[in-house]
Design a protein around this motif. Structure first.
Motif, short mmCIF file in Angstrom:
data_model
loop_
_atom_site.label_atom_id
_atom_site.label_comp_id
_atom_site.label_asym_id
_atom_site.label_seq_id
_atom_site.Cartn_x
_atom_site.Cartn_y
_atom_site.Cartn_z
N ASN A 179 -5.92 0.08 -2.66
CA ASN A 179 -4.67 -0.25 -1.59
C ASN A 179 -3.56 -1.07 -2.35
O ASN A 179 -3.03 -2.30 -1.89
CB ASN A 179 -5.34 -1.08 -0.78
CG ASN A 179 -4.38 -1.42 0.67
OD1 ASN A 179 -3.58 -0.46 0.95
ND2 ASN A 179 -4.45 -2.29 1.53
N HIS A 201 -4.49 4.49 -3.67
CA HIS A 201 -5.28 4.54 -2.20
C HIS A 201 -6.77 3.54 -2.53
O HIS A 201 -6.97 2.96 -1.56
CB HIS A 201 -5.81 6.09 -1.90
CG HIS A 201 -4.64 6.72 -1.57
ND1 HIS A 201 -3.69 6.16 -0.54
CD2 HIS A 201 -4.39 8.07 -1.84
CE1 HIS A 201 -2.65 7.16 -0.43
NE2 HIS A 201 -2.88 8.36 -0.95
N GLY A 238 0.57 -1.37 0.07
CA GLY A 238 -0.02 0.05 0.12
C GLY A 238 1.04 1.35 0.13
O GLY A 238 0.27 2.27 0.12
#
Length: 629
Positions: free
Chosen positions: A215, A212, A37
């Motif tokens: 992830n 984001h 991530g």
């Protein structure tokens, strides 16, 4: 830290290639990690080994490569750790990982996409290889991903071919292809190098948002520290195949330790530079132009304005009905009423996105393109020359006075000519001197650009990109020109080599009294080079002013958007995505009523804000209102 907590862990990686006379070691004992991530940036110059490391991770190194060490990939789905180097080359195991759990975006989207297949075809092929989805499921998933990467009409885009898309849109299609299987790791190899500053900002925001949302971890390969400051969580600095420094982005930028990283940061032009401050190139080029030309006379009597351009227009017809069909009535205005002056001894910067008309203007000045209308006057004190009407001997003389430095140092030099032939060719064409005096001039040119005279019998392929660009500059100087048109002369170069070339151009301008028209889409580079800056959009100059005014106090919305899109190598000045969000920077509808055209009874014209600051606006608008807009 155990390898289980890292998504990817590279341990003591060595990569070498077999060559005549032995092996060439390009990566030596590299260690780095990528956390789940997180974004890890791999930073370094061309030839430092960045792309080779990414190829070894993806298992796509050429057969001549020998690899030692470990590349451990821990899949977050099942927790299994795989040493990629132990997998059979092109075997089922590496194929199952590649494209599905690990994906890569390449630097040049046009060469990475097949011109024979539609965009949707190429993206859905990844699903066909890695999933059991039906044809209709693959289409709907592909359209969903195309929407996710920013295509407004995914259904239509699915059936389009790559050549129908702009550079930025092709890169989005490439990102969609890489992300269609929702990989755990995305490798982005210089994903924005070939793009405009505004498109670059959009792609960076897109990558950040997708990272984001999904992830996903990312290995970002770049030489642009501005991109690193805006994107990375961790930074790894590589030089000649060895890792010099690694750590969190905060520590690397606020407290760099290694001299190479400090040098890299000092080589980048930025907007906070003091007047007269020089870029610190990693390897300085000695400039000696003293022997180049004799002392120029009549400089005192020469007029202030060297080139005067008035109302240039150029439009192109679009052929829509196939190769032999009738030409469509639609015409695109590449240059639309452009006017400006270039003063003797100054550097005028011309900035704007791709397709704004910058290069077309430069080609008109060079007589490579014939405009539909307008005038160009050249006056170096020996009488005015109408550039567009010059013929015969007058045109031949004009060609010696206006020369060009091209964007691509590779394709602008003939691979079949030695450096000596390349530099003496202009002198031969224009009948300057005999063979001995031409060789003397060529030697002086080599001295002026800081290259050893022993290289005269070499061919261009044996030089680096920066050295080739210096040869291009020397060729442009051979005839003693008054005006040098530099069309994106450093956009294909690393930041460290870019600093060399920019300093060289500045030194030559000072010592030889040259005048420059400097075309670029990199505003920080133009800020370093130019005395005045003209901003072009959709074929028109929307704002022109002295450098310190236009970059500190821009008035036109397009100029503001361009400045907002420049990524700073400074953690305290992140990219302003909100300013960029206001539709596309070049979309006239987003500029507001004072700057966008419309009613024919109130056309756009340059409004004078004082101190040489002109901005394209509605004719009857109060200039005080423009500043407050």
């Amino acid at each position: 830290m155990t390898s289980g907590s890292d998504l990817l862990r590279i341990e003591n990686l060595g990569i070498s290639f077999s060559m005549l006379g032995g092996r060439m070691h390009v990566v030596k004992g590299a260690n780095l990690r990528i956390l789940p991530g997180k974004v890890t940036a791999l930073v370094g110059e061309s030839g430092s080994g960045k792309s080779v490391i990414s190829q070894s991770v993806m298992g796509i190194l050429p057969n001549t490569a020998a690899v030692t060490g470990k590349i451990l990939f821990t899949d977050p789905v099942d927790g299994r750790t795989t040493d990629i180097l132990q997998l059979e080359r092109d075997g089922p195991d590496i194929r199952a990982l590649r494209g599905s759990r690990m994906a890569k975006i390449f630097q040049e989207p046009m060469t990475s996409l097949s011109p024979l297949h539609t965009v949707g075809n190429q993206i859905s092929e990844v699903l066909a290889i890695h999933t059991k989805a039906t044809k209709s499921e693959r289409r709907s998933q592909t359209e969903e991903m195309l929407g996710l990467v920013g295509f407004s009409n995914p259904k239509r885009t699915y059936d389009m071919y790559p050549f129908e898309l702009s550079g930025g849109m092709r890169q989005r299609a490439m990102i969609a292809m890489a992300l269609i299987c929702r990989p755990a790791l995305l490798i982005a190899d210089e994903p924005t190098t070939a793009l405009d500053v505004t498109i670059q900002a959009q792609i960076l925001e897109l990558l950040r948002n997708l990272q984001h949302k999904l992830n996903m971890a990312m290995l970002l390969i770049t030489h642009d520290l501005g991109v690193v400051a805006n994107m990375a969580d961790e930074v790894v600095v590589i030089y000649h195949g060895e890792i010099m420094e690694a750590g969190p982005v905060d520590a690397i930028f606020r407290n760099p330790q290694h001299p190479y990283l400090k040098g890299l940061m000092a080589a980048i032009p930025h907007f906070d530079m003091k007047p007269g401050e020089r870029l610190k190139a990693l390897r300085e080029v000695p400039v000696n132009s003293g022997a180049l030309w004799g002392k120029r006379t009549h400089e005192e009597t020469a007029p202030e304005v060297l080139v005067s351009v008035r109302n240039l227009t150029k439009s192109y017809g679009i052929r829509k009905a196939g190769l032999f069909g009738k030409q469509d009535k639609t015409r695109i205005r590449a240059v639309d009423g452009v006017s400006f002056d270039i003063r003797r001894g100054e550097c005028l910067g011309l900035v704007g996105e791709s397709g704004s008309g910058k290069t077309t203007v430069s080609k008109i000045l060079m007589r490579a393109v014939t405009p539909d209308g307008g005038s160009v006057t050249f006056d170096d004190g020996k009488g005015k020359i109408d550039v567009l009407a010059a013929q015969g001997a007058k045109l031949l003389e004009l060609r010696t006075k206006i020369q060009m430095v091209f964007q691509d140092p590779v394709s602008s030099l003939s691979p079949r000519m030695t450096v000596q032939n390349i530099l003496s060719e202009p002198l031969e064409i224009h009948g300057r001197g005999d063979r001995a005096s031409r060789l003397e001039t060529v030697r002086a040119l080599m001295q002026a650009i800081g290259l050893d005279q022993r290289y005269l019998n070499r061919y261009p392929h044996s030089f680096s990109g920066g050295q080739r660009q210096r040869i291009g500059i020397a060729r442009a100087l051979a005839l003693g020109p008054r005006l040098l048109i530099c069309d994106e002369p450093v956009s294909a170069l690393d930041v460290s080599v870019q600093a060399q070339i920019l300093n060289l151009l500045k030194d030559l301008q000072k010592e030889l009294g040259l005048t420059y028209l400097f075309i670029s889409h990199n505003l920080a580079v133009v800020d370093y080079m130019a005395d005045r800056i003209a901003v072009m959009c959709a074929g028109r100059i929307v704002e022109i002013a002295p450098r310190e005014i236009i970059l500190r106090d821009p008035v036109h919305p397009y100029t503001k958007a361009l400045l907002a899109a420049v990524p700073f190598p400074d953690l305290d000045r992140p990219l302003d995505f909100i300013t960029l969000k206001a539709s596309g920077a070049s979309d006239e509808r987003a500029w507001g009523p004072k700057f966008s055209g419309g009613d024919s009874d109130d056309p756009l014209s340059p409004a004078d804000l004082g101190n040489g600051h002109l901005v394209l606006a509605r004719r009857n608008v109060d200039t005080r209102e423009l500043r407050s807009w």
